[in-house]
Scaffold this active site. Sequence first.
Site, short mmCIF file in Angstrom:
data_model
loop_
_atom_site.label_atom_id
_atom_site.label_comp_id
_atom_site.label_asym_id
_atom_site.label_seq_id
_atom_site.Cartn_x
_atom_site.Cartn_y
_atom_site.Cartn_z
N SER A 153 41.74 -1.23 33.88
CA SER A 153 41.95 -0.04 34.69
C SER A 153 43.44 0.30 34.75
O SER A 153 44.08 0.49 33.72
CB SER A 153 41.35 -0.27 36.08
N ASP A 178 31.33 6.12 33.01
CA ASP A 178 32.31 5.55 33.92
C ASP A 178 32.86 6.68 34.79
O ASP A 178 33.53 7.58 34.29
CB ASP A 178 33.45 4.88 33.11
N HIS A 195 32.83 0.85 35.75
CA HIS A 195 34.26 0.74 35.49
C HIS A 195 34.73 -0.70 35.27
O HIS A 195 35.92 -0.92 35.04
CB HIS A 195 35.03 1.35 36.68
#
Length: 266
Positions: free
Chosen positions: A95, A217, A245
């Site tokens: 991320s 996502d 995610h």
Amino acid sequence: MDIRRRNNVTVTGCADGPVLLLAHGFGCDQNMWRLVVPTLAESYRVVLFDYVGSGRADPAAWDERRYSSLDGYAQDVLEVVEELDLREVTLVGHSVSAMVGVLAAAKSPGRIARLVMVAPSSRYIDDEGYRGGFSAADIDELLESLESNYLGWSAAMAPVIMGNDDRPELGQELTAAFCATDPDMARIFARTTFLSDSREDLKTVSVPTLILECRQDVIAPREVGAYVRDAIPASQLVTLEATGHCPQLSAPQATAAAIVDFVGAA
């Protein structure tokens, strides 16, 4: 300062193997990698850590000014790398840590040799000709909710971020991770994350790069994966048969296999 203690550094796997440094995302800690570590540790020296403000890192090292910028988190990465004298590192960032990895690689090209970006986003807010997945109003609302009731926000948002409704235990785990984070520190990390714009930084990447996206996502839509791939010449994009995610939790075997294939071929 004892960097190993400050960042709760853990080293496992093959002592003389190629180095994988695993960097977690917002609201998480190194435990989020636990399902991929056994596979990776068979062939690699795996280094894990917690950012200051997360997990079991030393809260006394927190500095709001430092961690109000992605550069502060990149500095954590580089100080761990230097403390352990790591070379030819493959930095695996989940991320927001994918963009932290971009900054770290630019600052220390002699040590970071490859990047793996897991569910990256170069900017979360939509812009002209760019889809990040959120409007500016969406992000303002998200941050206001987080700042007014962090625990409530965590309970509501974690299952959405995880994105596997048929596996509620995954959402519950992410909720627990969020709720274990100090709310004041989490608010700073959240603002740093969701207001970041790393599109120009992508142009600095010159090392081989693997981009791992999920087929669905809500945090990092597939347009973002394509954008990041197009912005980094030495990159490849792999779409995992996974949703949500956090593929290191929802699809750990596929995630680990993609990393091994990339690093083994690099």
